[in-house]
Design a protein around this motif. Structure first.
Motif, PDB file in Angstrom:
ATOM      1  N   ARG A 144      44.975  44.394  48.414  1.00  0.00           N
ATOM      2  CA  ARG A 144      46.368  44.825  48.607  1.00  0.00           C
ATOM      3  C   ARG A 144      47.158  44.424  47.376  1.00  0.00           C
ATOM      4  N   PRO A 145      47.584  45.400  46.596  1.00  0.00           N
ATOM      5  CA  PRO A 145      48.360  45.044  45.408  1.00  0.00           C
ATOM      6  C   PRO A 145      49.700  44.437  45.813  1.00  0.00           C
ATOM      7  N   SER A 146      50.177  43.475  45.032  1.00  0.00           N
ATOM      8  CA  SER A 146      51.493  42.906  45.314  1.00  0.00           C
ATOM      9  C   SER A 146      52.549  43.944  44.926  1.00  0.00           C
ATOM     10  N   ASN A 147      53.757  43.733  45.410  1.00  0.00           N
ATOM     11  CA  ASN A 147      54.831  44.666  45.053  1.00  0.00           C
ATOM     12  C   ASN A 147      55.068  44.668  43.547  1.00  0.00           C
ATOM     13  N   GLY A 148      54.863  43.495  42.925  1.00  0.00           N
ATOM     14  CA  GLY A 148      55.036  43.407  41.472  1.00  0.00           C
ATOM     15  C   GLY A 148      54.066  44.321  40.742  1.00  0.00           C
ATOM     16  N   LEU A 149      52.811  44.332  41.167  1.00  0.00           N
ATOM     17  CA  LEU A 149      51.809  45.183  40.522  1.00  0.00           C
ATOM     18  C   LEU A 149      52.109  46.663  40.785  1.00  0.00           C
ATOM     19  N   LYS A 150      52.582  46.952  41.990  1.00  0.00           N
ATOM     20  CA  LYS A 150      52.951  48.341  42.302  1.00  0.00           C
ATOM     21  C   LYS A 150      54.079  48.799  41.398  1.00  0.00           C
ATOM     22  N   ASP A 151      55.047  47.903  41.157  1.00  0.00           N
ATOM     23  CA  ASP A 151      56.158  48.232  40.261  1.00  0.00           C
ATOM     24  C   ASP A 151      55.634  48.538  38.870  1.00  0.00           C
ATOM     25  N   VAL A 152      54.751  47.657  38.390  1.00  0.00           N
ATOM     26  CA  VAL A 152      54.246  47.761  37.029  1.00  0.00           C
ATOM     27  C   VAL A 152      53.502  49.082  36.790  1.00  0.00           C
ATOM     28  N   VAL A 153      52.691  49.516  37.748  1.00  0.00           N
ATOM     29  CA  VAL A 153      51.960  50.771  37.515  1.00  0.00           C
ATOM     30  C   VAL A 153      52.880  51.986  37.615  1.00  0.00           C
ATOM     31  N   ASN A 154      54.090  51.764  38.146  1.00  0.00           N
ATOM     32  CA  ASN A 154      55.052  52.864  38.201  1.00  0.00           C
ATOM     33  C   ASN A 154      56.076  52.762  37.081  1.00  0.00           C
ATOM     34  N   GLY A 155      55.773  51.927  36.092  1.00  0.00           N
ATOM     35  CA  GLY A 155      56.639  51.826  34.923  1.00  0.00           C
ATOM     36  C   GLY A 155      57.934  51.095  35.174  1.00  0.00           C
ATOM     37  N   ALA A 192      49.030  49.444  33.946  1.00  0.00           N
ATOM     38  CA  ALA A 192      50.346  49.972  33.579  1.00  0.00           C
ATOM     39  C   ALA A 192      50.213  51.070  32.522  1.00  0.00           C
ATOM     40  N   ARG A 193      49.204  50.945  31.667  1.00  0.00           N
ATOM     41  CA  ARG A 193      48.953  51.986  30.655  1.00  0.00           C
ATOM     42  C   ARG A 193      48.174  53.162  31.244  1.00  0.00           C
ATOM     43  N   GLY A 194      47.838  53.058  32.515  1.00  0.00           N
ATOM     44  CA  GLY A 194      47.096  54.133  33.173  1.00  0.00           C
ATOM     45  C   GLY A 194      45.607  54.022  32.931  1.00  0.00           C
ATOM     46  N   GLU A 195      45.166  52.873  32.401  1.00  0.00           N
ATOM     47  CA  GLU A 195      43.747  52.710  32.117  1.00  0.00           C
ATOM     48  C   GLU A 195      43.008  52.129  33.310  1.00  0.00           C
ATOM     49  N   ARG A 196      41.709  52.207  33.194  1.00  0.00           N
ATOM     50  CA  ARG A 196      40.839  51.717  34.241  1.00  0.00           C
ATOM     51  C   ARG A 196      40.251  50.389  33.787  1.00  0.00           C
ATOM     52  N   VAL A 197      40.033  49.467  34.707  1.00  0.00           N
ATOM     53  CA  VAL A 197      39.435  48.181  34.349  1.00  0.00           C
ATOM     54  C   VAL A 197      38.126  48.058  35.115  1.00  0.00           C
ATOM     55  N   LYS A 207      54.143  58.852  43.255  1.00  0.00           N
ATOM     56  CA  LYS A 207      54.027  57.483  42.753  1.00  0.00           C
ATOM     57  C   LYS A 207      52.581  57.157  42.415  1.00  0.00           C
ATOM     58  N   ALA A 208      52.429  56.076  41.679  1.00  0.00           N
ATOM     59  CA  ALA A 208      51.109  55.592  41.312  1.00  0.00           C
ATOM     60  C   ALA A 208      50.817  54.354  42.146  1.00  0.00           C
TER      61      ALA A 208
END
Lengths: 120, 127
Positions: free
Chosen positions: A83-94, B59-64, B96-97
């Motif tokens: 379960r991603p944290s809300n912080g990580l969810k924010d980060v992947v959404n820029g 965040a860069r859209g990359e895969r790890v 959303k991502a």
């Protein structure tokens, strides 16, 4: 698409912490191993600002071979969920972590409204 | 708060007896204990660098991809019309991502290794 691997993360440790490349790789391995061992023992692992790894027990159920239609029992097993944290969810959404999406929580099943993920 | 603070705190409190989760600070404390030649602050930075590195890649859209452990990817969800469950009102939900993790085969097998269930886990299944 670029893929980040162990080598990249070990290089980051080498650059950030100043250990030797060898030791950086070893420590990365030690972290993954420790997380794996905790999960194996049934513990969940909560990384603040990142997310929570947990193990979920699944009961026995009857599955079906989609090709033949034949019924097959699926034995009880344990699966790993992240379960991603809300912080990580924010980060992947820029967004900056902690900013949220500025909208109403839609109550959908993505768990965005539940803050138990990883941010302590 | 300095690096040492969290680490010292985790050592001080130790693992809560019977705890079923490990936190970031407990992970750091365990690693520090196993690597006495490293300073606590360095262990904390190592753990931070790893998870920050994964976050930054996503965040860069990359895969790890960490063979044996698993792979982190970003999945994209299309915009849709959601509903406020209380009022039934339609609410537009933007695309959303979403971060996603898939456990690697080795870790999956490890978690499923046959063993006698712990009493606590067994009790939960019964319930």
């Amino acid at each position: 698409m670029n893929t980040v691997t162990r080598a990249h993360l070990a290089e980051a440790i080498y650059a950030q912490v100043g250990l030797s490349r060898n030791e950086s790789a070893d420590l990365l391995e030690a972290v993954l191993e420790r997380v794996g061992a905790a999960l194996e023992s049934g513990e969940s692992v909560k990384i603040s600002g990142f997310g929570t790894f947990s193990v979920r027990q699944k009961g026995r159920r009857i599955g079906r071979n989609p090709k033949t239609g034949q019924e097959v029992p699926i034995l009880p097993r344990r699966v790993l969920v992240f379960r991603p944290s809300n912080g990580l969810k924010d980060v992947v959404n820029g967004r900056q972590p902690g900013m949220g999406d500025g909208g109403l929580d839609d109550g959908s099943d993505d768990g965005a409204g539940y803050d138990g993920a990883g941010d302590e | 708060m300095g690096y040492l603070a969290t680490w010292d705190y985790a050592r001080l409190i130790g693992r809560y007896p019977g705890s079923t989760s490990m936190t970031r600070s407990e992970l750091i404390a365990d690693l520090a204990e196993a690597n006495p030649h490293l300073r606590g602050a360095d262990v904390e930075r190592i753990v931070g660098t790893i998870f920050d590195g994964i976050s930054a890649a996503l965040a860069r859209g990359e895969r790890v991809e960490l063979r044996g452990f698993g792979a982190f990817t970003v999945k994209h969800r299309q915009a849709r019309t959601g509903r406020n469950p209380r009022t039934g009102e339609a609410v537009p939900v933007d695309e959303k991502a979403v971060p996603f993790f898939k456990a690697g085969k080795e870790l999956r097998d490890r978690i499923n290794r046959p063993r006698s269930p712990r009493p606590a886990a067994a009790a939960r299944i019964e319930a």
